[in-house]
Design a protein around this motif. Structure first.
Motif, PDB file in Angstrom:
ATOM      1  N   MET A 170       0.815  -1.207   0.000  1.00 37.55           N
ATOM      2  CA  MET A 170       0.000   0.000   0.000  1.00 37.55           C
ATOM      3  C   MET A 170       0.854   1.265   0.000  1.00 37.55           C
ATOM      4  O   MET A 170       0.581   2.225  -0.740  1.00 37.55           O
ATOM      5  CB  MET A 170      -0.915  -0.001   1.236  1.00 37.55           C
ATOM      6  N   GLU A 222      -8.540  -2.952  -5.799  1.00 39.04           N
ATOM      7  CA  GLU A 222      -9.143  -2.227  -4.676  1.00 39.04           C
ATOM      8  C   GLU A 222      -8.069  -1.562  -3.818  1.00 39.04           C
ATOM      9  O   GLU A 222      -8.293  -0.490  -3.262  1.00 39.04           O
ATOM     10  CB  GLU A 222      -9.987  -3.181  -3.825  1.00 39.04           C
ATOM     11  N   LYS A 225      -7.172   1.693  -5.468  1.00 45.93           N
ATOM     12  CA  LYS A 225      -8.237   2.674  -5.248  1.00 45.93           C
ATOM     13  C   LYS A 225      -8.154   3.256  -3.839  1.00 45.93           C
ATOM     14  O   LYS A 225      -8.333   4.459  -3.634  1.00 45.93           O
ATOM     15  CB  LYS A 225      -9.606   2.030  -5.463  1.00 45.93           C
ATOM     16  N   GLU A 226      -7.892   2.388  -2.862  1.00 42.84           N
ATOM     17  CA  GLU A 226      -7.777   2.857  -1.484  1.00 42.84           C
ATOM     18  C   GLU A 226      -6.555   3.752  -1.303  1.00 42.84           C
ATOM     19  O   GLU A 226      -6.608   4.775  -0.600  1.00 42.84           O
ATOM     20  CB  GLU A 226      -7.709   1.659  -0.534  1.00 42.84           C
ATOM     21  N   ARG A 229      -7.334   7.074  -2.794  1.00 44.19           N
ATOM     22  CA  ARG A 229      -8.290   7.786  -1.939  1.00 44.19           C
ATOM     23  C   ARG A 229      -7.591   8.463  -0.768  1.00 44.19           C
ATOM     24  O   ARG A 229      -7.839   9.623  -0.448  1.00 44.19           O
ATOM     25  CB  ARG A 229      -9.351   6.815  -1.406  1.00 44.19           C
ATOM     26  N   GLN A 230      -6.678   7.729  -0.127  1.00 43.81           N
ATOM     27  CA  GLN A 230      -5.961   8.295   1.010  1.00 43.81           C
ATOM     28  C   GLN A 230      -5.071   9.463   0.577  1.00 43.81           C
ATOM     29  O   GLN A 230      -4.947  10.464   1.291  1.00 43.81           O
ATOM     30  CB  GLN A 230      -5.134   7.215   1.686  1.00 43.81           C
TER      31      GLN A 230
END
Length: 277
Positions: A170, A222, A225-226, A229-230
């Protein structure tokens, strides 16, 4: 107009509920008073004065009385029954009401009501006021740090992050997105995400997925996308980085340029991150 009718219906329902509550409480009070009078009568000693007995009898009569015949032949409710009927025939205002006082007061002195008013200012303690101000400041800071962009730029950002760091963790994805947005803010680069990603310098692409076509074939996960978003909400690990390179995958000449012309900030995952010296 429709909202006004809805409000009136709600008010009528509230009024009916209040009236039902009044009736129930009144019946309870009436029964309590009746049993109290009966108790007093039974406890009245034989040598009680006629005056005291008359008072007790009068009280019992008042509790039991529900209807009185008027001189015109009509029937008028009195006593507890009169209170109940008075509640039902009283005109209720066509706006929200709020009760004042306890239910006990409602039984004894009749329910009071006042028009609900909007309070424009309230007095709060210093600690509460400070908390509200801090919350307001945090909300404004959060809003000001959030990034707004077009749908095309958003899709482009997702695609380049997936293409560059789709197989990493991430934080790696967040870092790639950070670098893209750092370039958008920097005067050395274009002003939109799409222009940054697709920029060519002396005919050379800035990001390899735009040259080999991978940016158009990736499937957005996903996790990506996360991560995006952050980043759009203000998360930034990049320390101002404007460049990154995967040394194991890049041409040696490109790596040499990064090392000689730029300032190394840190390494994470497969990439090293740089800025201008």
């Amino acid at each position: 107009m429709k909202r006004r009718r809805i409000r009136r219906k709600r008010n009528r329902r509230r009024i009916r509920a209040v009236r039902r509550m009044y009736t129930l409480l009144t019946i309870v009070a009436m029964l309590s008073s009746f049993f109290m009078v009966v108790f007093l009568i039974r406890k009245t000693p034989a040598n009680t004065s006629k005056g005291e007995q008359a008072v007790v009898a009068s009280a019992e009569k008042e509790v039991m009385a529900s209807e009185t015949l008027t001189s015109e032949g009509g029937i008028v409710s009195t006593g507890i029954s009169g209170v109940v009927n008075g509640i039902y025939v009283t005109e209720m205002p066509d706006y929200p009401i709020r009760k004042i006082g306890s239910s006990y007061e409602a039984v004894i002195v009749g329910q009071r009501a006042s028009q609900a008013m909007t309070v424009s200012a309230i007095s709060v303690g210093e600690s509460v006021q400070a908390s509200v101000e801090n919350l307001s400041y945090f909300s404004q800071s959060r809003a000001s740090s959030s990034t707004v962009m077009s749908d095309v730029d958003y899709e482009t950002l997702l695609s380049i992050v997936e293409a560059e760091a789709g197989g990493e963790d991430m934080k790696s994805r967040i870092l790639v997105a950070n670098v893209i947005l750092n370039r958008v803010k920097d005067h050395h680069f274009p002003d939109t995400v799409s222009e940054v990603v697709w920029e060519r310098n002396n005919g050379a692409t800035q990001f390899s997925p735009t040259e080999d076509g991978r940016i158009g074939t990736v499937e957005i996960s996903e996790m990506t996308k996360e991560a995006v978003r952050q980043v759009l909400e203000g998360l930034d690990y990049a320390k101002g980085a404007l460049f990154f390179v995967a040394k194991d995958q890049a041409l040696e000449s490109n790596v040499d340029w990064f090392e000689s012309d730029l300032k190394l900030l840190f390494e994470h995952g497969d990439h090293a991150f740089y800025t201008y010296p």
